[in-house]
Design a protein around this motif. Structure first.
Motif, PDB file in Angstrom:
ATOM      1  N   LEU A 261      -3.363   0.032 -10.958  1.00  0.00           N
ATOM      2  CA  LEU A 261      -1.922   0.297 -10.897  1.00  0.00           C
ATOM      3  C   LEU A 261      -1.274  -0.501  -9.769  1.00  0.00           C
TER       4      LEU A 261
ATOM      5  N   ILE B 164      -1.565   9.099  -5.082  1.00  0.00           N
ATOM      6  CA  ILE B 164      -2.462   7.931  -5.049  1.00  0.00           C
ATOM      7  C   ILE B 164      -3.399   8.004  -3.841  1.00  0.00           C
TER       8      ILE B 164
ATOM      9  N   ALA C 201      -4.326   1.789  -5.777  1.00  0.00           N
ATOM     10  CA  ALA C 201      -3.153   1.058  -6.288  1.00  0.00           C
ATOM     11  C   ALA C 201      -2.564   0.099  -5.264  1.00  0.00           C
TER      12      ALA C 201
ATOM     13  N   THR D 127      -4.770  -5.461 -12.044  1.00  0.00           N
ATOM     14  CA  THR D 127      -3.936  -4.292 -12.372  1.00  0.00           C
ATOM     15  C   THR D 127      -3.337  -4.435 -13.770  1.00  0.00           C
TER      16      THR D 127
ATOM     17  N   ALA E 247      -4.670  -2.009  -1.689  1.00  0.00           N
ATOM     18  CA  ALA E 247      -4.895  -0.607  -2.048  1.00  0.00           C
ATOM     19  C   ALA E 247      -5.670   0.165  -0.991  1.00  0.00           C
TER      20      ALA E 247
END
Lengths: 165, 165
Positions: free
Chosen positions: A31, A49, A54, A81, B39
């Motif tokens: 993501l 998250i 992500a 992603t 991330a």
């Protein structure tokens, strides 16, 4: 003591109990999120998250600027992603000024006018702006058609996301 | 169920216990952070930043691009931030490719070459890159000289920040 000194001290506590050193670079949830820089949004918490899941891209407005596109292309082409989420929010500072007023102010204060950024991208209609950002991603030739792109408004009063269709 | 559907469901839980609806737009710590979208970085946690305290700007690399400058100018001129923190990190994806290779790949895959973004801003030397980003902020004519600008490397293995001087 300065503001940044305070943050550096906070980091010592964070690092002393840090246990996620084995995570790798590609986001495990595939993501990427584009959201506003607003201090009232903690994007990870808003979306549940966790570390490593992500890419989080943030700028003034949560706008799909050339730079956000740069980040999204790197995100999908190099780090895999598959879904992109765009989040603007209520009471956004970008709805409260006009481009020409800010530029006049900067010119007056600094004596320098012809400098980039050339535009600050304020906007008036929140939902229309979200739709425009979705379009900018979907129509970019370097973003694969297979990418899911969805847009949302975050309400800073309630903590709630609403999808813009 | 898609990835974004999962995040939307997570948001319902977040909103149901949300109690910070009274915060206003200007960051209460007068801090703006530019960091990578990676991330493995939760910028708020790394710095101990609470809701409402700081603007968080993030992109591929934690680069002071034209768009990051746009956001920083809005942050300080319209919303009163006084200190800027730039954070790059170890094992960054932006150190693992060459601009010309990614552009060749995109051209080959899509048949489209002459599109913006024109550059992806990969880099080789982490500390040199941080110094370059600091300079880009400090020399911009629309960023007041009074703004404190400091740069850091975040170690994704240890959770620790190190200042780059």
């Amino acid at each position: 003591m300065g503001i940044i000194d305070d943050s550096v001290r906070e980091n010592e506590a964070y690092a002393s109990s840090f246990t996620s050193g084995d995570l790798t670079s590609p986001p495990s949830k595939n993501l990427a999120v584009v959201a506003c820089m607003d201090a009232r949004m903690n994007v990870e918490n808003i979306l549940g998250i966790k570390l490593g899941e992500a890419h989080i891209i943030r700028n003034a407005g949560g706008s799909v600027t050339e730079d956000a596109l740069r980040s999204l292309i790197v995100s999908t082409k190099l780090l895999g992603t598959k879904e992109f989420m765009i989040i603007n929010h209520t009471d956004c500072g970008m709805m409260k000024f006009k481009d020409e007023d800010l530029k006049s102010q900067l010119l007056e204060e600094t004596g320098t006018g012809a400098v980039s950024p050339s535009f600050f991208y304020p906007f008036k209609d929140l939902e229309a702006n979200v739709r425009e950002q979705i379009q900018k991603v979907k129509t970019h030739p370097w973003i694969p058609d297979s990418i899911v792109v969805r847009g949302f408004v975050y309400d800073v009063k309630t903590g709630k996301l609403s999808e813009v269709k």
